[in-house]
Design a protein around this motif. Structure first.
Motif, short mmCIF file in Angstrom:
data_model
loop_
_atom_site.label_atom_id
_atom_site.label_comp_id
_atom_site.label_asym_id
_atom_site.label_seq_id
_atom_site.Cartn_x
_atom_site.Cartn_y
_atom_site.Cartn_z
N ILE A 1 44.38 47.16 26.31
CA ILE A 1 43.57 47.82 25.70
C ILE A 1 43.50 47.07 24.05
CG2 ILE A 1 42.81 49.81 24.43
CD1 ILE A 1 43.77 51.51 26.78
N ASP A 2 42.51 46.68 23.64
CA ASP A 2 42.27 45.80 22.33
C ASP A 2 42.09 46.92 21.48
OD1 ASP A 2 42.21 44.25 20.42
OD2 ASP A 2 40.46 43.30 20.90
N THR B 1 39.59 46.13 18.78
CA THR B 1 38.32 46.60 19.13
C THR B 1 38.03 47.91 19.08
OG1 THR B 1 38.23 44.61 20.65
CG2 THR B 1 36.75 46.32 21.23
N LEU B 2 38.77 48.87 19.84
CA LEU B 2 38.80 50.51 19.89
C LEU B 2 38.32 50.91 18.36
CD1 LEU B 2 38.57 53.16 21.00
CD2 LEU B 2 41.43 53.08 20.83
N LEU C 1 37.31 49.01 15.71
CA LEU C 1 36.05 48.66 15.35
C LEU C 1 34.95 49.18 15.98
CD1 LEU C 1 36.97 45.00 15.01
CD2 LEU C 1 36.37 46.41 13.09
N GLN C 2 34.97 49.65 17.05
CA GLN C 2 33.83 50.28 17.75
C GLN C 2 33.65 51.61 17.27
OE1 GLN C 2 31.87 47.93 18.90
NE2 GLN C 2 31.91 48.47 21.21
N THR C 3 34.83 52.27 17.03
CA THR C 3 34.62 53.49 16.58
C THR C 3 34.07 53.59 15.23
OG1 THR C 3 36.69 54.17 17.64
CG2 THR C 3 36.23 55.55 15.92
N ASN D 1 32.04 51.42 14.08
CA ASN D 1 30.63 50.90 14.54
C ASN D 1 29.70 51.94 14.88
OD1 ASN D 1 30.99 48.03 13.74
ND2 ASN D 1 31.58 47.64 15.83
N PRO E 1 32.30 42.66 22.68
CA PRO E 1 31.65 44.04 22.78
C PRO E 1 31.32 44.38 21.27
CG PRO E 1 33.31 44.16 24.07
CD PRO E 1 33.42 42.80 23.45
N VAL E 2 32.25 44.21 20.30
CA VAL E 2 31.96 44.47 19.03
C VAL E 2 30.85 43.81 18.44
CG1 VAL E 2 33.00 44.31 16.65
CG2 VAL E 2 34.23 44.97 18.48
N THR F 1 27.62 45.15 19.77
CA THR F 1 27.40 46.30 19.21
C THR F 1 26.75 46.25 17.72
OG1 THR F 1 29.32 47.36 20.11
CG2 THR F 1 28.41 48.62 18.30
N PRO G 1 28.47 46.53 26.08
CA PRO G 1 29.71 47.00 25.31
C PRO G 1 30.54 48.15 26.01
CG PRO G 1 27.85 46.52 23.77
CD PRO G 1 27.41 46.62 25.17
N GLU H 1 37.26 49.78 25.52
CA GLU H 1 37.43 50.25 24.13
C GLU H 1 36.31 50.74 23.62
OE1 GLU H 1 37.99 47.33 25.55
OE2 GLU H 1 39.83 46.49 25.12
N THR H 2 35.13 50.58 23.87
CA THR H 2 33.83 51.19 23.48
C THR H 2 33.74 52.47 24.15
OG1 THR H 2 32.89 49.12 23.50
CG2 THR H 2 31.58 51.13 23.34
#
Lengths: 253, 230
Positions: free
Chosen positions: A3-4, A7-8, A10-12, A14, B21-22, B25, B102, B107-108
């Motif tokens: 798990i990156d 990324t987690l 940043l996606q949160t 985002n 994915p970022v 997004t 994503p 992670e997403t």
């Protein structure tokens, strides 16, 4: 499985940013415009309801006014009917009175015509009877007729009251005279005869003058200043007519 | 084709690694932001066809929240609507050649689940208060506290796994078929993948509603009907 975490994270971030962006540029404006339209629709419905209420109220008032007009119309009709009935009764009464008056006038006119007709018939009958009598009398000798009328005249003179007969006699004073009317001219002998008979009836010598009067038809009349003694058909006819008229027998025949 | 579980790093900013994915997004965010900027000034009280369609989507979302949560949808519409739209567009982004959804990366999905997890706690405390919210873990009995705490995490985990598994598997299968067969063979599977993406977006959103609704508790809905918390 790896798990990156960057990324987690940043996606949160985002997604949270996207929540803010969509909330600002999409959901809130759209919900606001929907709410605004719903408010406008509610206002329109409210206005429509108010207008409908006003319209119903106006219709109610119109119905009430129409009901009043109907009642007023019925009252007017009833009143007019009563007035018409009264006018009809009045006209009928007036017509009845006029008819009665006309009937009375017609009856009076008919009565007058009948009386006039009867009178004319009587007159005609009298003239006819006179004519008949004259014709019959023409067959009788003149002296006989004179004697008959002279006898009758003398009898009436004798039947006069004393005061009347004295009135005739007083004409014998100087300047006075008795007038003897005859239907035809008399001869001297007939005059002598008639003077003698009258002197006997009066019981005194009385100066006499003879005069012809054709209206007597047949007969004699003795005239003094205050007294007249008649024995002629004219006087008889007049008396008969008067008696018929006075007794009302003309109306009954 | 690499492992579906691996994330491709596009670039790095110091210690921060920016993965594919970022970037996708961000692209979706730009797309949605531009759409929102274009739509906002064109909204009118007399709607056009496109505005009517957008309003239909929003109203359907409001009705769904109202029916599911038995509450007024306003506080939850933005969060839940954004989650639905983002997941839907992310799932459907697979139709663009060379782009991997994503949501096919854990992670997403984890980020979305974490947001839902935090939102459940936030809305629960805001609606009930901290003590009352904590007391809900002791319902129906005190013995249920451990199970309820575990359930709070496991349901979040189930959100992650469900979305990740469905989307990742679809992408993986399409990739395998595409590598084995011709160009047109994967198209029916891609169409099915679109349907799966829509269904998964709907399921994730509805489950989020249910979890938040359960946290905020039972109340009268906006239309006055009595409802039960899910």
């Amino acid at each position: 499985m790896h798990i990156d975490w960057w990324t987690l994270a940043l996606q949160t971030v985002n997604v949270l940013i996207l929540v803010w962006i969509l909330g600002r540029f999409f959901f809130r404006p759209v919900t606001a415009i929907v709410a605004k339209r719903q408010e406008a629709a509610k206002k329109l419905l409210s206005d429509a309801s108010s207008i409908r209420h006003q319209a119903e109220e106006a219709r109610s008032q119109a119905d009430k006014a129409r009901a009043e007009l109907d009642a007023q119309r019925l009252r007017f009709l009833d009143q007019s009917r009563q007035e018409a009935m009264a006018e009809k009764a009045r006209l009928l009464d007036e017509a009845s009175r006029d008819l009665a008056k006309m009937r009375e006038a017609a009856a009076a006119a008919a009565e007058r015509d009948r009386v006039a007709c009867d009178s004319a018939m009587m007159r005609h009958a009298g003239e006819l009877s006179l004519e008949i009598a004259r014709r019959l009398l023409s067959r009788v000798p003149p002296d006989m007729a004179l004697q008959t009328f002279a006898e009758e005249l003398c009898r009436e003179v004798r039947s006069l009251p004393d005061s009347s007969r004295a009135g005739l006699i007083s004409m014998s004073k100087p300047g006075g005279t008795i007038e003897v009317l005859t239907a035809t001219d008399l001869s001297d002998e007939q005059k002598q005869y008639l003077r003698r008979k009258l002197v006997e009836a009066l019981g005194a010598e009385v100066p006499m003058t003879f005069r012809r009067d054709e209206t007597l038809m047949v007969g004699l009349e003795l005239r003094g200043p205050t007294t007249v003694v008649r024995n002629s058909w004219r006087s008889d006819l007049e008396r008969i007519r008067e008696e018929l008229t006075d007794d009302g027998r003309l109306g009954k025949t | 084709m690499g492992s579906p579980l691996a994330t491709k790093v596009v670039f790095t900013l110091g210690p921060v690694t920016v993965t594919e994915p970022v970037v996708v997004t961000w692209g979706l965010m730009v797309l949605l932001t531009l759409a929102g900027i274009l739509i906002r000034p064109r909204l009118s009280i007399i709607p056009s066809r496109s505005q009517a369609a957008l309003e239909a989507i929003v109203v359907a979302m409001q009705d769904l929240i109202r029916d599911t949560m038995r509450r007024s949808p306003e506080p939850y519409l933005t969060l839940l609507g954004t989650i639905f739209i983002f997941i839907l567009l992310a799932n459907w982004s697979s139709v663009v050649p060379g782009i991997e959804p994503p949501t096919a990366h854990i992670e997403t999905d984890a980020a979305l689940a974490v947001i839902v997890f935090v939102a459940v706690i936030y809305f629960g405390i805001r609606a009930r208060g901290l003590a009352a919210y904590l007391r809900t873990f002791a319902e129906p009995t005190l013995l249920m506290v451990p199970l309820n705490i575990i359930e709070t995490f496991t349901r979040t985990f189930s959100l992650i796994v469900r979305l990740f598994g469905n989307v990742m598997s679809g992408v993986f299968i399409v990739g395998i078929i595409l590598s084995l067969a011709g160009l047109l063979v994967p198209i029916p599977l891609m169409a099915l993948d679109l349907l799966t993406g829509a269904v998964q977006a709907y399921i994730f959103t509805v489950l989020a509603m249910v979890f938040i609704g359960g946290a905020v508790g039972e109340t009268r809905s906006a239309d006055g009907k009595q409802g039960d918390a899910a």
